[in-house]
Every structure is written in C-alpha cells, then in structure tokens.
Design a protein around this motif. Structure first.
Motif, PDB file in Angstrom:
ATOM      1  N   ILE A 151      -7.030  -5.618 -24.921  1.00 54.54           N
ATOM      2  CA  ILE A 151      -5.649  -5.252 -24.566  1.00 54.54           C
ATOM      3  C   ILE A 151      -5.466  -5.377 -23.065  1.00 54.54           C
ATOM      4  O   ILE A 151      -6.165  -4.730 -22.286  1.00 54.54           O
ATOM      5  CB  ILE A 151      -5.332  -3.814 -25.038  1.00 54.54           C
ATOM      6  N   ASN A 152      -4.498  -6.195 -22.662  1.00 56.85           N
ATOM      7  CA  ASN A 152      -4.292  -6.454 -21.245  1.00 56.85           C
ATOM      8  C   ASN A 152      -3.014  -5.830 -20.691  1.00 56.85           C
ATOM      9  O   ASN A 152      -2.903  -5.632 -19.482  1.00 56.85           O
ATOM     10  CB  ASN A 152      -4.253  -7.974 -20.994  1.00 56.85           C
ATOM     11  N   THR A 153      -2.038  -5.529 -21.552  1.00 56.26           N
ATOM     12  CA  THR A 153      -0.753  -5.033 -21.056  1.00 56.26           C
ATOM     13  C   THR A 153      -0.226  -3.918 -21.961  1.00 56.26           C
ATOM     14  O   THR A 153      -0.661  -3.756 -23.107  1.00 56.26           O
ATOM     15  CB  THR A 153       0.289  -6.164 -21.025  1.00 56.26           C
ATOM     16  N   GLN A 154       0.745  -3.196 -21.436  1.00 55.34           N
ATOM     17  CA  GLN A 154       1.427  -2.164 -22.213  1.00 55.34           C
ATOM     18  C   GLN A 154       2.185  -2.779 -23.386  1.00 55.34           C
ATOM     19  O   GLN A 154       2.207  -2.224 -24.492  1.00 55.34           O
ATOM     20  CB  GLN A 154       2.408  -1.397 -21.315  1.00 55.34           C
ATOM     21  N   ASP A 155       2.790  -3.950 -23.164  1.00 55.43           N
ATOM     22  CA  ASP A 155       3.517  -4.611 -24.252  1.00 55.43           C
ATOM     23  C   ASP A 155       2.588  -4.958 -25.410  1.00 55.43           C
ATOM     24  O   ASP A 155       2.958  -4.829 -26.581  1.00 55.43           O
ATOM     25  CB  ASP A 155       4.195  -5.886 -23.726  1.00 55.43           C
ATOM     26  N   TYR A 200      -9.478   2.044 -35.661  1.00 56.14           N
ATOM     27  CA  TYR A 200      -9.743   0.620 -35.497  1.00 56.14           C
ATOM     28  C   TYR A 200     -10.584   0.368 -34.241  1.00 56.14           C
ATOM     29  O   TYR A 200     -10.225   0.819 -33.146  1.00 56.14           O
ATOM     30  CB  TYR A 200      -8.430  -0.160 -35.368  1.00 56.14           C
ATOM     31  N   TYR A 201     -11.668  -0.385 -34.427  1.00 56.06           N
ATOM     32  CA  TYR A 201     -12.462  -0.786 -33.272  1.00 56.06           C
ATOM     33  C   TYR A 201     -11.701  -1.822 -32.446  1.00 56.06           C
ATOM     34  O   TYR A 201     -11.027  -2.709 -32.985  1.00 56.06           O
ATOM     35  CB  TYR A 201     -13.784  -1.410 -33.709  1.00 56.06           C
ATOM     36  N   VAL A 202     -11.839  -1.705 -31.105  1.00 60.33           N
ATOM     37  CA  VAL A 202     -11.358  -2.730 -30.181  1.00 60.33           C
ATOM     38  C   VAL A 202     -12.557  -3.254 -29.396  1.00 60.33           C
ATOM     39  O   VAL A 202     -13.660  -2.722 -29.489  1.00 60.33           O
ATOM     40  CB  VAL A 202     -10.267  -2.165 -29.235  1.00 60.33           C
ATOM     41  N   GLY A 203     -12.324  -4.302 -28.610  1.00 63.07           N
ATOM     42  CA  GLY A 203     -13.444  -4.990 -27.961  1.00 63.07           C
ATOM     43  C   GLY A 203     -13.886  -4.398 -26.643  1.00 63.07           C
ATOM     44  O   GLY A 203     -14.266  -5.147 -25.728  1.00 63.07           O
ATOM     45  N   LEU A 204     -13.874  -3.082 -26.518  1.00 60.70           N
ATOM     46  CA  LEU A 204     -14.303  -2.409 -25.303  1.00 60.70           C
ATOM     47  C   LEU A 204     -15.524  -1.553 -25.603  1.00 60.70           C
ATOM     48  O   LEU A 204     -15.537  -0.812 -26.591  1.00 60.70           O
ATOM     49  CB  LEU A 204     -13.167  -1.536 -24.756  1.00 60.70           C
ATOM     50  N   SER A 205     -16.562  -1.666 -24.757  1.00 56.22           N
ATOM     51  CA  SER A 205     -17.787  -0.909 -25.004  1.00 56.22           C
ATOM     52  C   SER A 205     -18.486  -0.593 -23.690  1.00 56.22           C
ATOM     53  O   SER A 205     -18.171  -1.177 -22.641  1.00 56.22           O
ATOM     54  CB  SER A 205     -18.729  -1.675 -25.935  1.00 56.22           C
ATOM     55  N   ASP A 259     -14.586 -10.320 -24.073  1.00 53.39           N
ATOM     56  CA  ASP A 259     -14.276 -11.660 -23.564  1.00 53.39           C
ATOM     57  C   ASP A 259     -14.480 -11.754 -22.054  1.00 53.39           C
ATOM     58  O   ASP A 259     -14.026 -12.714 -21.433  1.00 53.39           O
ATOM     59  CB  ASP A 259     -12.844 -12.057 -23.935  1.00 53.39           C
ATOM     60  N   GLN A 260     -15.162 -10.762 -21.484  1.00 50.58           N
ATOM     61  CA  GLN A 260     -15.475 -10.726 -20.057  1.00 50.58           C
ATOM     62  C   GLN A 260     -14.254 -10.520 -19.167  1.00 50.58           C
ATOM     63  O   GLN A 260     -14.323 -10.717 -17.947  1.00 50.58           O
ATOM     64  CB  GLN A 260     -16.206 -12.007 -19.621  1.00 50.58           C
ATOM     65  N   THR A 261     -13.117 -10.136 -19.766  1.00 48.77           N
ATOM     66  CA  THR A 261     -11.957  -9.760 -18.956  1.00 48.77           C
ATOM     67  C   THR A 261     -12.321  -8.541 -18.105  1.00 48.77           C
ATOM     68  O   THR A 261     -12.900  -7.580 -18.629  1.00 48.77           O
ATOM     69  CB  THR A 261     -10.753  -9.417 -19.852  1.00 48.77           C
ATOM     70  N   PRO A 262     -12.001  -8.535 -16.806  1.00 47.07           N
ATOM     71  CA  PRO A 262     -12.329  -7.369 -15.967  1.00 47.07           C
ATOM     72  C   PRO A 262     -11.655  -6.104 -16.491  1.00 47.07           C
ATOM     73  O   PRO A 262     -10.484  -6.124 -16.894  1.00 47.07           O
ATOM     74  CB  PRO A 262     -11.795  -7.766 -14.587  1.00 47.07           C
TER      75      PRO A 262
END
Length: 237
Positions: free
Chosen positions: A146-150, A165-170, A182-185
């Motif tokens: 998730i990158n934005t509020q929208d 629900y799992y998300v891709g943050l760990s 995805d290596q997004t900062p």
C-alpha cells in the motif's frame, strides 16, 4: 695233364662315409597337412568374439533407450512447467484513452479488482504469511503493498469486515525494521496502524483487519493462518 688254376683279383668298393659321423636312417615321410581342415581353437575364438559383440550391441541399445527416455521425461516436465506458468488464461480489459507504447487496453485477470495501474486478488484461503506470498508469486504477483491513502481506501471497500488479510509488510529480523515485499521503501508517515500498533517484537508480519469496524494494520505472528491480498501491475495490450 696238369690242370691250371686261374685266380682273379676281386676288389669291393665301399660307399664313402662322412668322417666321424654315423650315418642316419632316411627321414620318414612327412604327413601332408590338409589345407581345408580348420584349427579346433578357431570356433572358440569366433564364439567369444560374437558374445562380446552381442554384449556391446546390448549396451549401446540400453544407452540409446536411456537417453531417449531421459529426453522424453525432460520434455514432459518442461511442458508441465510451461503450462503451469500460463497462470492467467482469461483477462478482463478496459479501453484506455492514452497508454504507453500505443497500447489501448488495460487488463486484469478475471476475478481480480482493478484500481489505478494495478490489479488486486482477495484470497479466501487461510495460510501463513510465507505461504500466502508464495501463492501470490505463483500468480505473477506479490502480497499487497500500500503506497497511498487512496489505495488503502479502495482495498478496504472490497474486504469482508470480520476477516483478517495478510499484506506484504514484515519485520524479518524482529528489530522493527519493516520491509515491503517489492522492496518499496517503508514510509512511516504513510502508514495505517491501529492505535498502539505495532506492539510486539515477536509479531513480525502485518495484516489488515477491522476489530472495531475501522480498518487498519496490526502486527501478528507470521505462522497464523489468515486470508491475504495479492497485487500485480495491469497487463496492457
């Protein structure tokens, strides 16, 4: 009358002998060899040669059969692998006013949600965080980033309120160093944690949930079975 006696001198001539040697009897006649009669050892040698040749041919035949079988199995395995890689066989596309490289259609796999330039799949299966990420990867996607509020607002509208629900943050090392798959900062100012979260260094994976009807992030144990959300970029045609 007196009779006369005449003496004749007779001499006998002996055959000359070789000096100091004894004469040997004549040699016995040699037995003639029949040229048409083969040696008795020849059939044995021929039989041994034939056996060796037969064994060699059998070994070559076995080797050829093994190579053929190996290539056949490799081909079947490659076909199965190729088939499994064709993940999305049905796409749902929308006409775009302007796209890059002159492509007019943006597509998501069937049963995926479309938002902005991405597609989202909401899984109803319960799995650990690692297994959920593997399932997303097999669909050429990854757990939700998730990158934005929208984007946050869009996705929570598609979720079931009582589910998690799992998300891709760990936090792989348990040091509160959060990382996206995805290596997004990780931008701490653009986060959606529930109040008081994250609160446990042993809980290294992140979920979206709504314990009080307000959706937000919570850290949980990674092995817990939960539903998940996958994300991928749209396919442009």
């Amino acid at each position: 009358m007196t009779s006369e006696t005449t003496y004749a001198e007779l001499k006998f001539k002996n055959e000359p002998q070789s000096s100091g040697t004894k004469s040997e009897p004549p040699a016995a006649p040699q037995k003639k060899t029949n040229p048409h009669k083969s040696d008795s050892s020849f059939p044995k040698q021929l039989l041994a040669s034939l056996v060796i040749l037969l064994l060699l041919l059998l070994a070559i035949s076995f080797l050829i059969a093994f190579i053929f079988f190996f290539q056949k199995c490799s081909h079947i395995h490659k076909e199965k692998k190729t088939t499994s890689e064709v993940t999305h066989t049905v796409l749902e596309c929308m006409k775009e006013n302007s796209t890059t490289e002159g492509k007019d259609w943006s597509c998501c796999p069937k049963n995926w949600k479309s938002f902005s330039s991405n597609c989202y799949f909401i899984s109803t299966e319960d799995n650990s965080w690692n297994e959920s990420e593997k399932k997303c990867s097999r669909m050429k996607a990854h757990l939700l980033v998730i990158n934005t509020q929208d984007e946050q607002d869009f996705i929570i509208q598609e979720l079931t309120e009582n589910s998690i629900y799992y998300v891709g943050l760990s936090d792989p090392e348990g040091k509160r160093h959060w990382q996206w798959v995805d290596q997004t900062p990780y931008n701490e100012s653009a986060t959606f944690w529930h109040r008081g979260e994250p609160n446990n260094p042993n809980e290294r994976c992140v979920v979206l949930n709504a314990p009080s009807r307000a959706w937000g992030w919570n850290d949980v144990l990674c092995h817990q079975p939960q539903k998940s959300i996958c994300k991928m970029m749209k396919i442009y045609l």
